[in-house]
Design an enzyme around this catalytic site. Structure first.
Site, PDB file in Angstrom:
ATOM      1  N   ALA A   1      -0.965 -88.306  13.371  1.00  0.00           N
ATOM      2  CA  ALA A   1       0.254 -87.545  13.622  1.00  0.00           C
ATOM      3  C   ALA A   1       0.315 -87.239  15.119  1.00  0.00           C
ATOM      4  CB  ALA A   1       0.241 -86.254  12.811  1.00  0.00           C
TER       5      ALA A   1
ATOM      6  N   THR B   1      -7.326 -88.785  16.832  1.00  0.00           N
ATOM      7  CA  THR B   1      -7.098 -89.756  17.908  1.00  0.00           C
ATOM      8  C   THR B   1      -7.844 -89.333  19.186  1.00  0.00           C
ATOM      9  OG1 THR B   1      -5.009 -88.668  18.498  1.00  0.00           O
ATOM     10  CG2 THR B   1      -4.867 -90.570  17.034  1.00  0.00           C
TER      11      THR B   1
ATOM     12  N   GLN C   1       0.121 -84.565  16.838  1.00  0.00           N
ATOM     13  CA  GLN C   1      -0.942 -83.664  17.304  1.00  0.00           C
ATOM     14  C   GLN C   1      -2.295 -83.972  16.650  1.00  0.00           C
ATOM     15  OE1 GLN C   1      -1.270 -81.528  19.739  1.00  0.00           O
ATOM     16  NE2 GLN C   1       0.790 -81.941  20.490  1.00  0.00           N
ATOM     17  N   SER C   2      -2.516 -85.222  16.305  1.00  0.00           N
ATOM     18  CA  SER C   2      -3.772 -85.630  15.661  1.00  0.00           C
ATOM     19  C   SER C   2      -5.007 -85.284  16.507  1.00  0.00           C
ATOM     20  CB  SER C   2      -3.709 -87.146  15.440  1.00  0.00           C
ATOM     21  OG  SER C   2      -5.003 -87.710  15.423  1.00  0.00           O
ATOM     22  N   ASN C   3      -5.979 -84.651  15.871  1.00  0.00           N
ATOM     23  CA  ASN C   3      -7.274 -84.407  16.520  1.00  0.00           C
ATOM     24  C   ASN C   3      -8.135 -85.660  16.490  1.00  0.00           C
ATOM     25  OD1 ASN C   3      -6.682 -81.529  16.563  1.00  0.00           O
ATOM     26  ND2 ASN C   3      -7.137 -81.559  14.368  1.00  0.00           N
TER      27      ASN C   3
END
Ligand SMILES: *Cc1c(COP(=O)(O)O)cnc(C)c1O
Length: 401
Positions: A111, A117, A113-115
């Site tokens: 997403a 990635t 705001q993916s952590n």
């Protein structure tokens, strides 16, 4: 040996032989009490409930430490091998054989705001590799709900991904790449790179569950040194369930520990530890996640020496969907209250997407007496809350304050 030298984790032979590339600190991530989170309405007959947090947000020196680094530790040996095996997209209808030649680029998705990635990108940097990430604008409701959409798309984890030098591709809703990133991998190959695909959350990667199976052994070793009251162990372990291999891996690891200790439910009051996965998205029904988590637990279980089908069953998968809120990535009022409580009572900062919902769920289980088993009463119930990281996303949630 000097007293402060970390004690190497004792794993059974089969498990210890699985290659792992160390990216965590050599000490286990800390476990500490949460003394201010006291259940408000305990009757005098209730046992004492002791609550601790395990700080997976303090597990690694790499950027924005969180639960993905533990999973990635078991994936790096494949990335660095001469013939990496698990590099294809999970939906690629004709997955290719082993890669020829060294990997140049890690590719993953998440997403906005993916952590996950961020952790893949930081790992890539650490390994001297490039990183390409696909960020999906259509995943969850975070962007739609954000009062400051600019901050949501530029701040928080997006900023850090840029700082780490990722090549960021934004994927619009309905883009075929959202279902299968194989064309992106083909494009990278055509430009002379050798890409390695890591599925979202690393959960569909065949080795993705091993990190948290190992974490179960780490927790068991920490329990021994802590001298907990009651059963002497964490009777309940609360953790987020997103893509599912964190909870799946823990289930497999605790199951192996149980089996090794010759545990027999019929002649002891010591119940097996219960891992409770708190869901954070209403997008898919609980049954969907249960099936996945069971598959992840069994796959990790097979690798570490269990008989997946026989040793791990549906009854081991406990997922709670009461705290999902309105959408993935949206902080509902009750979870926001939990986030504020933890900040103001414990001085501990949670994240708006996962751990705030887990804290809300955990506090509900505690205050409603759901962690108390009246058939097998204990004088003390030990609860562990796993902090899986993610605080960097707060910068994108401008109205959380
Ligand atoms: C990815 C993530 C989770 C969920 O873990 P899964 O293994 O995907 O279920 C929980 N918390 C944070 C902070 C995360 O980044």
């Amino acid at each position: 040996m000097h007293k402060t030298m970390p004690v190497p984790l004792q794993l059974p032979e089969i498990f210890a032989q699985i290659p792992r590339y160390n990216i965590l600190y050599s000490n286990p991530s800390p476990i500490h009490p949460l003394p201010s989170i006291v259940p408000p309405n305990l009757s005098p007959h209730h046992p004492l409930i002791s609550i601790h947090a395990k700080r997976e947000d303090h597990s690694s020196p790499l950027a924005c430490a969180g639960n993905k680094y533990r999973k990635l530790e078991y994936i790096v040996p494949d990335i660095l091998s001469q013939t990496p095996s698990y590099h294809s997209h999970e939906n690629d209808p004709t997955p290719q054989g082993p890669l020829q030649g060294a990997v140049t680029t890690l590719v993953t998705e998440g997403a906005i705001q993916s952590n996950h990635t961020v952790q893949v990108v930081a790992l890539a940097r650490r390994l001297g590799l490039k990183a390409v990430i696909l960020l999906h604008r259509g995943t969850g409701g975070g962007l739609a709900a954000a009062s400051d959409k600019e901050a949501f798309q530029r701040g928080g984890n997006v900023q850090i991904n840029h700082l780490l030098g990722a090549e960021v591709r934004i994927c619009e809703e309905g883009d075929p790449l959202a279902l299968d990133a194989t064309p992106l991998l083909d494009e990278l190959r055509a430009s002379g790179q050798n890409p390695y695909w890591i599925p979202g959350g690393a959960s569909l990667h065949p080795l993705g569950g091993l990190g948290y199976a190992r974490a179960a052994f780490e927790i068991a070793a920490q329990e021994e040194r802590m001298g907990l009251g009651g059963s002497g162990r964490f009777d309940y372990v609360f953790v987020a369930c997103g893509s599912g291999s964190t909870v799946g891996g823990l289930i497999a690891g605790f199951k192996l520990l149980e089996k090794m200790s010759g545990f027999d439910v019929s002649n002891t009051i010591r119940e097996p530890r219960k891992v409770v996965g708190i869901l954070n998205s209403p997008t898919r029904p609980r049954a969907y996640h249960e099936k996945r988590v069971l598959a992840f637990a069994r796959r990790a279980g097979e690798l570490i020496g269990l008989d997946g089908e026989r040793d791990i069953g549906v009854e081991d998968v406990r997922l709670d969907d009461r705290f999902v809120g309105t959408a993935y990535g949206v902080l509902d009022d009750e979870s926001k209250e939990a986030l504020e409580t933890m900040a103001r009572m414990e001085g501990m900062v949670l994240d708006p997407v996962y751990t705030a919902k887990v804290a809300r769920g955990m506090m509900h289980w505690v205050s409603e007496g759901e962690v108390v088993d009246s058939a097998k009463p204990l004088d003390q119930v030990n609860v562990l809350f796993i902090h899986t990281g993610g605080q960097a996303a707060l910068g994108a949630y401008a109205d959380v304050k």
